[in-house]
Scaffold this motif. Structure first.
Motif, short mmCIF file in Angstrom:
data_model
loop_
_atom_site.label_atom_id
_atom_site.label_comp_id
_atom_site.label_asym_id
_atom_site.label_seq_id
_atom_site.Cartn_x
_atom_site.Cartn_y
_atom_site.Cartn_z
N SER A 25 0.83 -1.21 0.00
CA SER A 25 0.00 0.00 0.00
C SER A 25 0.86 1.25 0.00
O SER A 25 0.53 2.25 -0.64
CB SER A 25 -0.89 0.04 1.26
N ALA A 28 2.28 1.68 -3.43
CA ALA A 28 1.23 2.14 -4.34
C ALA A 28 0.95 3.62 -4.14
O ALA A 28 0.77 4.37 -5.11
CB ALA A 28 -0.04 1.32 -4.12
N ALA A 29 0.95 4.05 -2.89
CA ALA A 29 0.72 5.48 -2.61
C ALA A 29 1.86 6.32 -3.17
O ALA A 29 1.63 7.40 -3.74
CB ALA A 29 0.57 5.71 -1.10
N THR A 32 1.35 6.61 -6.83
CA THR A 32 0.24 7.52 -7.12
C THR A 32 0.69 8.97 -7.02
O THR A 32 0.36 9.82 -7.86
CB THR A 32 -0.93 7.27 -6.13
N GLU A 107 -8.08 12.32 -8.74
CA GLU A 107 -8.07 11.12 -7.90
C GLU A 107 -7.91 11.53 -6.43
O GLU A 107 -7.46 12.63 -6.12
CB GLU A 107 -6.92 10.19 -8.32
N LEU A 109 -6.55 10.17 -2.49
CA LEU A 109 -5.77 9.24 -1.67
C LEU A 109 -6.07 9.55 -0.21
O LEU A 109 -5.85 10.68 0.24
CB LEU A 109 -4.28 9.40 -1.95
N ASP A 124 -10.14 6.76 -4.13
CA ASP A 124 -9.52 5.97 -5.19
C ASP A 124 -8.37 5.13 -4.65
O ASP A 124 -8.13 4.02 -5.11
CB ASP A 124 -9.00 6.90 -6.29
N HIS A 125 -7.66 5.68 -3.69
CA HIS A 125 -6.49 5.00 -3.10
C HIS A 125 -6.55 5.15 -1.59
O HIS A 125 -6.88 6.22 -1.08
CB HIS A 125 -5.19 5.63 -3.62
#
Lengths: 186, 186, 186, 186
Positions: A25, A28-29, A32, A107, A109, A124-125
């Protein structure tokens, strides 16, 4: 009260939090954030302070970033990213801003302790920090020596620093350049 | 108290202030802002609010601008401009920041009611608004129906708006573009 | 561009706004503020700056007041008042905070140009400033020489000053005491 | 880059900082804060964020506290305390505000990494956090995995939390009361 024990107690709690953070995670952040065109950051209370600290480091990295509420915050749209904090799950202003950002095609987060909270569900995240917040700081749910959401906020501090180190490497930013972006107006 | 008279009294006082403002100074300030590479803005108290309002409009005009204290304020150097407000003459933090900016090679523009005040004396550019501030709001010196520095701050509001109109024309910015730069994160 | 005409044009527009402001609404707002136990203030963008200017003057008057987002803002409940600005009608964060305040038993006072806007419809008290905002600043709807919401924001400045004068009289606050409450940390 | 190692590396560095913090200085700072009549807090950049986090917790504890620059900051005088951060030694605005506070008869408490820095030398009370700041983050002086002043700022976070725990005990504040002081306007 033994001060030394308090320091080490708090640090041990933080260490335990990071043993539970999902590395995928975090990566992924970081991805992003790295690919976002424009970034805006928002958080309330002391979570908001940690979000602002992240914003300053992103600025040092040369990213196009702003803090919601500042005079120089641009509009967000497609390709842009709104980063919000919602430790205990959700806040009315966080919900409002997420709605605006999503409708504009940006998006979102969310950094939260509540994977099933309102903010996480509409994001979205999601980046989960499994630490005590004001959602579970009373009665038998409370587990931290620190009051209220302090463990979550401290974990945000350390997590955001680590994410900045990863972003710096990923974007190939020279530490000297990062430093040169720091303001002298202090 | 007759409310209508208070409104008109305040507006008449503002009108009298602008009859005394030196147009050449305003145009010079507009030119200074137009040619600055990067701009940072600072003010204390309610003067600071008016300075922030100016910063947002400069951002709408597409200028590279920041408010001192924000997370995304760059360092200033040669070619850059620090705009400060010092209605009653000087403030300790204004003095400190002007010193830093000057030493770094940036220019300074002071908006003040005191042409001979400390801030004006050390500035590269001075824009005088001849209006009551907390330097002359007590005893026989007081002339405004408004309290403390309110006349000066209100005059800043109107003056900055006029300067923005002049900057918009000078820079050839389309009002629609200016509007499109306004944030949707509200 | 004739600067003098711009100043007088802006002031004439402000004068026309106040010819249309309903005095009874202003007095009602003053009464509402005077009897509130605790007051919190919120606004976005440049409206937010005017709301902050009001907050500082309320602080000078000795009222228990805070700005939403500051570190020292208390919770609101019965007997308390949330003052918000929503010039063009509504904002997502204003809506969120009004919901929280109302649910907690506090009253809400909205300052807006749109008597039928979302914020006004959900408010306990409404103060209408009939001036151009970003709800009517384009095409044939636009009437002001000033850009976007500047006329509304300038009118807020003058209106809030007049309200402070009325509050000072109503509460019997000595101007010297008001002045003594101003911070020296500048 | 191994994320887990970065977390633990940062926490190990923080642990080493606290092994070097002087407990007597911490207790003295807690006493100073406990007996202050009014408290104002100030810091620049990311240090400023940590100072704000401390201010919010002091507010939760029921102390009379404000953040410099906010609309509701009172003047300081005898019996009052200005808390400032000056990690790398000194800042122009910190110096300015300390001068004002001292001249007005208030005491000053400096949190810094530089026991011999300008801010420490002019302070009434000094709390040293022996951690890397931007005074020693380049070349062979740099020792932290974290960039710039991040180790100092992270140490401030943990230190301030521990000080709050000690203050809570010293002042006999019920955790439930502290929690009840947290704002709902989020």
């Amino acid at each position: 009260m033994d001060v030394t024990d308090l320091y080490q107690g708090a640090l041990a709690e933080l260490s335990a939090v990071f043993a539970r953070v999902d590395d995928a995670s975090v990566d992924a952040a970081v991805d992003t954030i790295a690919r976002a065109k424009r970034i805006a950051c928002y958080g309330v209370g002391r979570e908001g302070l940690q979000i602002k600290g992240l914003a300053m480091r992103l600025f040092h990295l040369g990213r196009s970033v702003a803090v919601v509420g500042d005079m120089t915050t641009p509009p967000l749209g497609p390709g842009d990213l709104l980063i919000v904090s919602a430790g205990p799950g959700d806040f009315s202003t966080v919900a409002g801003l997420m709605g605006v950002a999503t409708e504009a095609g940006a998006e979102t987060l969310v950094v939260t302790a509540q994977a099933d909270g309102g903010a996480a569900r509409r994001a979205d995240h999601v980046l989960v920090i499994p630490a005590q917040t004001m959602a579970d700081d009373t009665g038998s749910a409370a587990t931290s020596v620190l009051p209220m959401g302090s463990l979550f906020e401290g974990a945000q501090y350390v997590l955001f620093e680590v994410m900045i180190l990863k972003l710096r490497a990923k974007l190939g930013i020279d530490p000297a350049l990062m430093r040169a972006n720091h303001t002298n107006l202090e």
